[in-house]
Design an enzyme around this catalytic site. Sequence first.
Site, short mmCIF file in Angstrom:
data_model
loop_
_atom_site.label_atom_id
_atom_site.label_comp_id
_atom_site.label_asym_id
_atom_site.label_seq_id
_atom_site.Cartn_x
_atom_site.Cartn_y
_atom_site.Cartn_z
N TYR A 1 -1.15 -1.05 10.27
CA TYR A 1 -1.21 -1.67 8.87
C TYR A 1 -0.14 -1.46 8.22
CZ TYR A 1 -3.47 -1.64 4.16
OH TYR A 1 -4.07 -1.90 3.06
N LYS B 1 2.53 -4.23 6.06
CA LYS B 1 2.74 -4.04 4.65
C LYS B 1 4.12 -4.07 4.33
CE LYS B 1 -1.46 -4.28 3.04
NZ LYS B 1 -1.78 -5.63 2.04
N SER C 1 0.73 -1.25 0.03
CA SER C 1 -0.01 -0.01 0.05
C SER C 1 0.89 1.40 0.01
CB SER C 1 -0.99 0.09 1.22
OG SER C 1 -1.28 1.23 1.40
N SER C 2 0.08 2.45 -0.44
CA SER C 2 1.02 3.55 -0.40
C SER C 2 1.31 4.22 0.90
CB SER C 2 0.19 4.61 -1.27
OG SER C 2 -1.18 4.72 -0.58
N CYS C 3 0.58 3.67 1.98
CA CYS C 3 0.79 4.01 3.16
C CYS C 3 2.09 3.79 3.84
CB CYS C 3 -0.35 3.83 4.04
SG CYS C 3 -0.80 2.08 4.22
N HIS D 1 -13.26 3.06 2.59
CA HIS D 1 -12.37 4.20 2.19
C HIS D 1 -13.41 5.22 1.52
CE1 HIS D 1 -9.13 1.19 1.77
NE2 HIS D 1 -8.55 1.94 2.41
N1 LIG Z 1 -8.62 -0.73 -1.19
C1 LIG Z 1 -7.64 0.11 -1.31
O1 LIG Z 1 -8.02 1.41 -1.57
C2 LIG Z 1 -6.37 -0.44 -1.41
C3 LIG Z 1 -6.06 -1.62 -1.18
N2 LIG Z 1 -4.68 -2.19 -0.90
C4 LIG Z 1 -4.30 -3.68 -0.82
O2 LIG Z 1 -4.86 -4.24 -1.75
C5 LIG Z 1 -5.40 -5.57 -1.40
C6 LIG Z 1 -6.86 -5.85 -1.62
O3 LIG Z 1 -7.39 -4.74 -1.10
P1 LIG Z 1 -9.20 -4.68 -1.30
O4 LIG Z 1 -9.42 -5.61 -2.40
O5 LIG Z 1 -9.43 -3.23 -1.42
O6 LIG Z 1 -9.75 -5.52 -0.13
P2 LIG Z 1 -11.12 -6.21 0.13
O7 LIG Z 1 -11.38 -6.04 1.61
O8 LIG Z 1 -12.09 -5.88 -0.90
O9 LIG Z 1 -10.59 -7.93 -0.09
C7 LIG Z 1 -9.98 -8.52 0.79
C8 LIG Z 1 -9.93 -9.86 0.57
O10 LIG Z 1 -9.30 -10.85 1.88
C9 LIG Z 1 -10.24 -11.82 2.20
N3 LIG Z 1 -9.64 -12.04 3.78
C10 LIG Z 1 -9.64 -11.06 4.56
N4 LIG Z 1 -9.33 -11.60 5.87
C11 LIG Z 1 -9.06 -12.90 5.42
C12 LIG Z 1 -8.65 -14.26 6.17
N5 LIG Z 1 -8.31 -14.19 7.35
N6 LIG Z 1 -8.80 -15.33 5.38
C13 LIG Z 1 -9.27 -15.40 4.08
N7 LIG Z 1 -9.32 -14.31 3.31
C14 LIG Z 1 -9.31 -13.33 4.21
C15 LIG Z 1 -11.60 -10.95 2.26
O11 LIG Z 1 -12.53 -11.88 2.48
P3 LIG Z 1 -13.67 -11.65 3.45
O12 LIG Z 1 -14.36 -10.21 2.86
O13 LIG Z 1 -14.78 -12.82 2.94
O14 LIG Z 1 -13.31 -11.67 4.72
C16 LIG Z 1 -11.60 -10.30 0.74
O15 LIG Z 1 -11.94 -11.11 -0.05
C17 LIG Z 1 -5.00 -5.64 0.17
O16 LIG Z 1 -3.73 -6.28 0.10
C18 LIG Z 1 -5.06 -4.11 0.32
O17 LIG Z 1 -4.14 -4.08 1.47
C19 LIG Z 1 -3.65 -1.27 -1.28
C20 LIG Z 1 -3.97 -0.05 -1.16
C21 LIG Z 1 -5.06 0.73 -1.44
C1 LIG Z 2 -5.64 3.36 1.09
C2 LIG Z 2 -4.53 3.71 2.02
O1 LIG Z 2 -4.68 4.84 2.59
C3 LIG Z 2 -5.65 4.58 3.77
O2 LIG Z 2 -5.51 5.90 4.22
P1 LIG Z 2 -6.37 7.06 3.72
O3 LIG Z 2 -5.80 7.36 2.23
O4 LIG Z 2 -6.38 8.32 4.53
O5 LIG Z 2 -8.29 6.34 3.61
P2 LIG Z 2 -9.27 7.21 3.38
O6 LIG Z 2 -9.88 6.70 2.18
O7 LIG Z 2 -10.26 6.41 4.44
O8 LIG Z 2 -9.34 8.53 3.60
C4 LIG Z 2 -8.72 9.51 2.65
C5 LIG Z 2 -9.18 10.85 3.03
O9 LIG Z 2 -10.57 11.20 2.75
C6 LIG Z 2 -11.22 11.77 3.92
N1 LIG Z 2 -12.73 11.55 4.15
C7 LIG Z 2 -13.74 12.45 3.98
N2 LIG Z 2 -14.94 11.77 4.16
C8 LIG Z 2 -14.38 10.59 4.30
C9 LIG Z 2 -15.51 9.24 4.55
O10 LIG Z 2 -16.66 9.36 4.79
N3 LIG Z 2 -14.74 8.34 4.77
C10 LIG Z 2 -13.54 7.97 4.95
N4 LIG Z 2 -12.93 6.64 4.89
N5 LIG Z 2 -12.58 9.12 4.49
C11 LIG Z 2 -13.21 10.21 4.32
C12 LIG Z 2 -10.43 11.12 5.00
O11 LIG Z 2 -10.37 12.11 6.39
C13 LIG Z 2 -8.98 11.22 4.73
O12 LIG Z 2 -8.63 12.52 4.76
C14 LIG Z 2 -5.54 3.77 4.73
O13 LIG Z 2 -6.45 3.68 5.67
C15 LIG Z 2 -5.15 2.40 4.25
O14 LIG Z 2 -6.31 1.53 3.87
C16 LIG Z 2 -4.50 2.44 2.68
O15 LIG Z 2 -3.95 1.27 2.09
#
Ligand SMILES: NC(=O)C1=CN([C@@H]2O[C@H](COP(=O)(O)OP(=O)(O)OC[C@H]3O[C@@H](n4cnc5c(N)ncnc54)[C@H](OP(=O)(O)O)[C@@H]3O)[C@@H](O)[C@H]2O)C=CC1
Ligand SMILES: C[C@H]1O[C@H](OP(=O)(O)OP(=O)(O)OC[C@H]2O[C@@H](n3cnc4c(=O)[nH]c(N)nc43)[C@H](O)[C@@H]2O)[C@@H](O)[C@@H](O)C1=O
Length: 325
Positions: free
Chosen positions: A137, A141, A108-110, A184
Amino acid sequence: MPSSPKIYVAGHRGMVGSAIVRTLQRQGHENIVTRTHAELDLTEQAAVRAFFEQERPDQVYLAAAKVGGIYANNTYPAEFIYQNLMMEANIIEAAFRNGVKNLLFLGSSCIYPKLADQPMREDALLTGTLEATNEPYALAKIAGIKLCESYNRQYHVSHGIDYRSVMPTNLYGPGDNYHPENSHVIPALIRRFHEAKVNRSPRVYIWGTGTPKREFLFVDDMALASVHVMALDKATYDQHTQPMLSHINVGYGSDITIRELAETIGKTVGYEGTIEFDSSKPDGAPRKLMDSARLNALGWHAKVELATGLASAYQDFLKNESART
Ligand SMILES: NC(=O)C1=CN([C@@H]2O[C@H](COP(=O)(O)OP(=O)(O)OC[C@H]3O[C@@H](n4cnc5c(N)ncnc54)[C@H](OP(=O)(O)O)[C@@H]3O)[C@@H](O)[C@H]2O)C=CC1
Ligand SMILES: C[C@H]1O[C@H](OP(=O)(O)OP(=O)(O)OC[C@H]2O[C@@H](n3cnc4c(=O)[nH]c(N)nc43)[C@H](O)[C@@H]2O)[C@@H](O)[C@@H](O)C1=O
């Protein structure tokens, strides 16, 4: 004709995992193995080892994780660090034990410091303090990156191990998590603006000040980047990730303020009320724009513009909402 590789997509029901599966299928891959969370809890080492002994995949996409937005990360830090450490350690170790040479880990970018120079380059890793709201988190990562790097350093020559890590920016699109608190920002605001439109609410509250900037990549672009990086021959991949850098950024290339994002989502949904900001909620990192020059030089570029992606995400929300109600 060699048989097509057996590919395991961990997290195949998730937003990214499902996008990777449909991208692989579109590219003609049919030998894809999956398990739901209920079938295989990836935090259980013995179960993960048994799965790999049974299936012995050729490639692994590690898209399973405990994932959430700023509120979820800030509220459940123990779950985020423990579950993500366990999943990545179990999968990477079992993959090695069962002869998997090619694995792609999604970070992740974080992982980058809160105040890293923008745009953030891969060599900014571990050069400064992390953003507090998602530090647990982020540390999990970073450990995932180091697991891949360490298995490569110890076992590439003897076992041909080539485990790679991609660092996605903020992602959105079909299959996203629309939970009102734990999601998010994009899925959260799509849901909030839609509900405000339906309920004729006069105003919508956005968390924070609206001043942070974020970069957003459509999930199908992320899936194409993942399949692209997995397919690169090692010499080409290594040419662009310096010897001690095993991870590679995957970004859209530009960012916007949360205020601009909220205004755009409001228009996409057709909401006509006012937008207000709840500064009692955290802003998180002020900015986290990725430098994706390395991946661009390797032949991948983002294609889907934000307005197009948001329209697709809203349609996905509406389709799933009818299933929810
Ligand atoms: N979404 C974003 O903005 C970003 C995502 N990422 C990374 O990308 C990847 C995918 O993210 P994303 O698709 O958004 O996440 P989702 O939550 O949509 O998908 C995660 C998946 O992992 C499964 N999972 C979680 N815990 C377990 C477990 N203990 N055993 C088996 N399966 C499990 C979930 O299944 P179930 O729901 O059934 O628990 C789900 O299918 C992750 O590594 C995330 O950190 C990185 C940056 C940004
Ligand atoms: C994706 C990456 O980066 C994630 O961090 P983040 O970018 O800060 O995630 P975010 O999407 O939740 O917030 C983005 C911005 O948006 C604002 N914001 C406004 N209103 C809402 C709101 O209603 N919900 C949320 N969630 N944010 C809000 C919020 O206050 C913040 O300023 C990690 O959690 C981690 O998951 C990771 O891997």
